[in-house]
Design an enzyme around this catalytic site. Structure first.
Site, PDB file in Angstrom:
ATOM      1  N   SER A   1       0.839  -1.190   0.000  1.00  0.00           N
ATOM      2  CA  SER A   1       0.000   0.000   0.000  1.00  0.00           C
ATOM      3  C   SER A   1       0.879   1.247   0.000  1.00  0.00           C
ATOM      4  O   SER A   1       1.756   1.366  -0.844  1.00  0.00           O
ATOM      5  CB  SER A   1      -0.971  -0.048   1.183  1.00  0.00           C
ATOM      6  OG  SER A   1      -2.053   0.826   0.979  1.00  0.00           O
TER       7      SER A   1
ATOM      8  N   ASP B   1     -10.492  -3.436  -5.187  1.00  0.00           N
ATOM      9  CA  ASP B   1      -9.987  -2.520  -4.154  1.00  0.00           C
ATOM     10  C   ASP B   1     -10.955  -1.354  -3.950  1.00  0.00           C
ATOM     11  O   ASP B   1     -11.239  -0.606  -4.879  1.00  0.00           O
ATOM     12  CB  ASP B   1      -8.619  -1.982  -4.589  1.00  0.00           C
ATOM     13  CG  ASP B   1      -7.797  -1.456  -3.428  1.00  0.00           C
ATOM     14  OD1 ASP B   1      -8.397  -1.014  -2.433  1.00  0.00           O
ATOM     15  OD2 ASP B   1      -6.564  -1.494  -3.527  1.00  0.00           O
TER      16      ASP B   1
ATOM     17  N   HIS C   1      -8.301  -5.055  -1.358  1.00  0.00           N
ATOM     18  CA  HIS C   1      -7.017  -4.461  -1.009  1.00  0.00           C
ATOM     19  C   HIS C   1      -6.240  -5.376  -0.060  1.00  0.00           C
ATOM     20  O   HIS C   1      -6.737  -5.765   0.992  1.00  0.00           O
ATOM     21  CB  HIS C   1      -7.266  -3.101  -0.348  1.00  0.00           C
ATOM     22  CG  HIS C   1      -6.036  -2.261  -0.172  1.00  0.00           C
ATOM     23  ND1 HIS C   1      -5.345  -1.724  -1.232  1.00  0.00           N
ATOM     24  CD2 HIS C   1      -5.375  -1.857   0.951  1.00  0.00           C
ATOM     25  CE1 HIS C   1      -4.327  -1.002  -0.779  1.00  0.00           C
ATOM     26  NE2 HIS C   1      -4.315  -1.079   0.545  1.00  0.00           N
TER      27      HIS C   1
END
Length: 302
Positions: free
Chosen positions: A115, A232, A286
């Site tokens: 991330s 996501d 995600h």
């Protein structure tokens, strides 16, 4: 198998969720000594159970691997807080000095970012000419920023209120200098505000004044591996993980049509033409990374 609970903003942009062990270690892997640097995401910390599992997965496959997990503080709670609050330019310089003090990294290393950690590692590649990153692998990273905050649960009014307040103050100097996610906020619909007030990602993407050293440093990469999560809803837009962009009208702009590529703002055109960028995708949420996928990444790029 992967983590299957809803992820909120306050939990993290990047909780990791993997199962070990990987199984048989080949003879070639026993002899290999890859050097790996990890940078966790928002809400995580360098020695969290999830990050320790990542290290275990690497050493299960490569027993002689050298691994360093980046930390802003040796204290886990402080390191976690630093993923939310802090000045990213200052943190980047701190990490730069941290890595320079590790002799095992002198001959080059593979960097893996989760991330926002992937964005920060890419920024480090650009700014640190004296570090030798051979391969950069990023999972769901906001390379072209975010134009919205992660979606709140339908009845989570506190989350919605916090998002509303943060967005209303997103361009204030105090927020740009201290709230980490705000420093990679990038809204095409408010482009003038972004160019005028962004405190971090604008400069890392060379969108105000081109720093040619950033371009040359990026061009040194042997591989750039960009992994996007197709479902996501934490990284908004999810296409940011592939450096894709959006017009002011909300239309998706393909990779080779972006200003970053066409103007070669950070060297992406050179990497792409030399077939040194791999665009990979995971058809899940995600940071929902299966152990099989991660093993494939390690075997191919380490």
């Amino acid at each position: 198998m992967w983590f299957d609970k809803p992820v909120s903003l306050l939990q993290s942009f990047s909780l990791l969720q993997w199962i070990i062990p990987f199984g048989h270690v080949s003879e070639s892997n026993l002899e290999s000594q890859p050097r790996v640097v990890l940078w966790h995401g928002l809400g995580d910390f360098y020695n969290s159970p999830s990050m320790l599992k990542v290290e275990e997965q690497i050493t299960d496959l490569y027993p002689n691997a050298f691994i360093h997990a980046i930390r802003i503080s040796e204290d886990g709670a402080s390191d976690q807080r630093s993923s939310f609050v802090g000045n990213m330019n200052e943190q980047l310089e701190m990490v730069h000095e941290q890595l320079l003090e590790i002799p095992e990294l002198d001959q080059g290393f593979v960097a893996i970012g989760f991330s926002q950690g992937g964005l920060f590692l890419r920024s480090l590649v650009e700014t640190a000419s004296d570090l030798n990153v051979t391969t950069l692998i990023t999972f769901g990273s906001p390379h072209n920023g975010i134009y919205d905050l992660p979606t709140c649960e339908e009845n989570d009014w506190l989350c919605k209120r916090k998002n509303q307040v943060l967005k209303s103050r997103i361009w204030s100097p105090s927020v740009q200098e201290s709230v980490v996610p705000a420093q990679y906020f990038r809204d095409p619909c408010h482009w003038d505000d972004y160019i005028a007030h962004s405190g971090f990602i604008r400069d890392m993407n060379n969108e105000l004044k081109v720093n040619y050293t950033y371009i040359e440093n990026m061009k040194r990469l042997e591989h750039l591996v960009l992994i996007k999560f197709n479902q996501d809803d934490t990284l908004v837009p999810k296409e940011s993980a592939w450096f894709l962009d959006f017009s002011k009208e909300g239309e998706l702009i393909g990779f080779t049509d972006t200003d970053s590529y066409s103007q070669n703002l950070i060297g992406l055109k050179d990497l792409y033409k030399d077939s040194r960028i791999d665009f990979l995708e995971i058809n899940d949420r995600h940071m929902a990374i299966s152990d099989e996928f991660f093993r494939d990444i390690l075997e191919k790029y380490l």
